[in-house]
Scaffold this active site. Sequence first.
Site, PDB file in Angstrom:
ATOM      1  N   GLU A   1       3.828  -6.916 -13.625  1.00  0.00           N
ATOM      2  CA  GLU A   1       3.388  -7.741 -12.501  1.00  0.00           C
ATOM      3  C   GLU A   1       2.012  -7.280 -12.026  1.00  0.00           C
ATOM      4  O   GLU A   1       1.725  -6.080 -11.986  1.00  0.00           O
ATOM      5  CB  GLU A   1       4.400  -7.637 -11.359  1.00  0.00           C
ATOM      6  CG  GLU A   1       4.141  -8.556 -10.186  1.00  0.00           C
ATOM      7  CD  GLU A   1       5.279  -8.514  -9.167  1.00  0.00           C
ATOM      8  OE1 GLU A   1       5.049  -8.915  -8.013  1.00  0.00           O
ATOM      9  OE2 GLU A   1       6.392  -8.080  -9.531  1.00  0.00           O
TER      10      GLU A   1
ATOM     11  N   ASP B   1      -0.454  -8.109  -8.727  1.00  0.00           N
ATOM     12  CA  ASP B   1      -0.288  -8.744  -7.413  1.00  0.00           C
ATOM     13  C   ASP B   1      -1.540  -8.820  -6.556  1.00  0.00           C
ATOM     14  O   ASP B   1      -2.244  -7.826  -6.375  1.00  0.00           O
ATOM     15  CB  ASP B   1       0.717  -7.937  -6.573  1.00  0.00           C
ATOM     16  CG  ASP B   1       2.142  -8.106  -7.012  1.00  0.00           C
ATOM     17  OD1 ASP B   1       2.430  -9.062  -7.734  1.00  0.00           O
ATOM     18  OD2 ASP B   1       2.971  -7.266  -6.632  1.00  0.00           O
TER      19      ASP B   1
ATOM     20  N   GLU C   1      -1.480  -9.817  -2.593  1.00  0.00           N
ATOM     21  CA  GLU C   1      -0.658 -10.179  -1.445  1.00  0.00           C
ATOM     22  C   GLU C   1      -1.510 -10.053  -0.189  1.00  0.00           C
ATOM     23  O   GLU C   1      -2.161  -9.026   0.026  1.00  0.00           O
ATOM     24  CB  GLU C   1       0.574  -9.271  -1.337  1.00  0.00           C
ATOM     25  CG  GLU C   1       1.551  -9.438  -2.472  1.00  0.00           C
ATOM     26  CD  GLU C   1       2.823  -8.624  -2.280  1.00  0.00           C
ATOM     27  OE1 GLU C   1       3.913  -9.120  -2.617  1.00  0.00           O
ATOM     28  OE2 GLU C   1       2.721  -7.481  -1.778  1.00  0.00           O
TER      29      GLU C   1
ATOM     30  N   HIS D   1      -3.399  -6.696  -0.105  1.00  0.00           N
ATOM     31  CA  HIS D   1      -2.543  -5.690  -0.730  1.00  0.00           C
ATOM     32  C   HIS D   1      -2.477  -5.983  -2.217  1.00  0.00           C
ATOM     33  O   HIS D   1      -2.113  -7.086  -2.625  1.00  0.00           O
ATOM     34  CB  HIS D   1      -1.154  -5.782  -0.083  1.00  0.00           C
ATOM     35  CG  HIS D   1      -0.116  -4.880  -0.659  1.00  0.00           C
ATOM     36  ND1 HIS D   1       0.237  -3.689  -0.075  1.00  0.00           N
ATOM     37  CD2 HIS D   1       0.670  -4.998  -1.758  1.00  0.00           C
ATOM     38  CE1 HIS D   1       1.201  -3.109  -0.786  1.00  0.00           C
ATOM     39  NE2 HIS D   1       1.479  -3.892  -1.811  1.00  0.00           N
TER      40      HIS D   1
ATOM     41  N   ARG E   1       1.747   1.383  -7.053  1.00  0.00           N
ATOM     42  CA  ARG E   1       0.320   1.571  -7.331  1.00  0.00           C
ATOM     43  C   ARG E   1      -0.499   0.721  -6.360  1.00  0.00           C
ATOM     44  O   ARG E   1      -1.397  -0.017  -6.750  1.00  0.00           O
ATOM     45  CB  ARG E   1      -0.007   1.196  -8.772  1.00  0.00           C
ATOM     46  CG  ARG E   1       0.727   2.027  -9.832  1.00  0.00           C
ATOM     47  CD  ARG E   1       0.231   1.690 -11.218  1.00  0.00           C
ATOM     48  NE  ARG E   1       0.850   2.503 -12.244  1.00  0.00           N
ATOM     49  CZ  ARG E   1       1.848   2.087 -13.028  1.00  0.00           C
ATOM     50  NH1 ARG E   1       2.332   0.859 -12.891  1.00  0.00           N
ATOM     51  NH2 ARG E   1       2.353   2.890 -13.941  1.00  0.00           N
TER      52      ARG E   1
ATOM     53  N   ASP F   1       9.563  -7.518   8.371  1.00  0.00           N
ATOM     54  CA  ASP F   1      10.192  -6.198   8.372  1.00  0.00           C
ATOM     55  C   ASP F   1       9.252  -5.112   7.853  1.00  0.00           C
ATOM     56  O   ASP F   1       9.533  -3.924   8.011  1.00  0.00           O
ATOM     57  CB  ASP F   1      11.481  -6.215   7.544  1.00  0.00           C
ATOM     58  CG  ASP F   1      11.263  -6.651   6.107  1.00  0.00           C
ATOM     59  OD1 ASP F   1      10.314  -7.421   5.855  1.00  0.00           O
ATOM     60  OD2 ASP F   1      12.046  -6.230   5.233  1.00  0.00           O
TER      61      ASP F   1
ATOM     62  N   ARG G   1       2.800  11.210   0.169  1.00  0.00           N
ATOM     63  CA  ARG G   1       3.787  10.350  -0.494  1.00  0.00           C
ATOM     64  C   ARG G   1       4.166  10.919  -1.861  1.00  0.00           C
ATOM     65  O   ARG G   1       5.342  10.988  -2.216  1.00  0.00           O
ATOM     66  CB  ARG G   1       3.211   8.946  -0.636  1.00  0.00           C
ATOM     67  CG  ARG G   1       4.098   7.963  -1.383  1.00  0.00           C
ATOM     68  CD  ARG G   1       3.359   6.648  -1.554  1.00  0.00           C
ATOM     69  NE  ARG G   1       4.118   5.664  -2.294  1.00  0.00           N
ATOM     70  CZ  ARG G   1       3.607   4.504  -2.716  1.00  0.00           C
ATOM     71  NH1 ARG G   1       2.347   4.203  -2.458  1.00  0.00           N
ATOM     72  NH2 ARG G   1       4.359   3.662  -3.384  1.00  0.00           N
TER      73      ARG G   1
END
Length: 317
Positions: free
Chosen positions: A102, A104, A106, A119, A130, A195, A287
Amino acid sequence: MVSHALLVMSLILFLGLNTFPVAHANYLNQDIDITWGDGRGSILNNGTLLNLTLDQSSGSGFQSKAEYLYGKVDMQIKLVPGNSAGTVTTFYLKSQGLTWDEIDFEFLGNVSGDPYILHTNVYTQGKGDREQQFYLWFDPTAEFHNYSILWNPSHIVFYVDGKPIREFKNLEAMGVAYPKSQPMRMYGSLWNADDWATRGGLVKTNWTEGPFVASFMNYNSDNACVWSTDNGTTTTTLCSPSGSSSSSSTSTSEWFSQRGMDSSSRKVLKWVQKKFMVYNYCKDKKRFWQGLPVECSAKKNKLNKSKKKNKDKNITS
């Protein structure tokens, strides 16, 4: 915010980043099917405009009729105006199955007056994580802007109005998975993600501002290698430097053979990432406390090897 806006405007005037050529209007119903939303998605203006709507009951989305194995695809998008907090507008490529690939775009909505966050993410064999995020140097709700994905055997490049903002290189030699064998379909959607989308989910969608609408036009897949179509037609000749897709062989060769960006494009990429990148997974040591992903150290390792080679050369000379 005022100083940031002045900086952005000055840089826009210098680089012309808010302009892009529009050759002609493409007929979206020839290449795209609206697949969900129960009537909330619509193709208008004789097939040249696609609107997606989000209300409290549902969002909406579409997909390309064809699948592609490598290609360059472009879409012009005008995002939800006003208070778009909690909403997400997408434009992406994705394969099927549990170990999907995928690529992306966003667009994370925000409260009125605050900037959208672009994003980006790359999934390989079902694994993502990533993320790189950016502010845009223009108002993406005022007019249409062009968003492009280039995907070839050597790298993936994300473009905004023809300007590269991110590159993901093929580093299989270092053990990093790269999308190369699963055909991907193009998708677009508008949906509620309050959310997590805005300030980590702290700001919720204000449904009194709805229904929310994002608009799409001028989808271009001429420089993409068609793998299959819904009517069963399959292309057996995949793109190659000497082959052709639906575009001319010369055009295909240009993007398919591209191994990296030229110095001018690299300069723009660095400028965008320096001025507008707001998150980079390769710098998130909290992270990835056990160690950053392998691809994050690729450039550093390359520089170290180059320094060592030069040092050894000086010693032996």
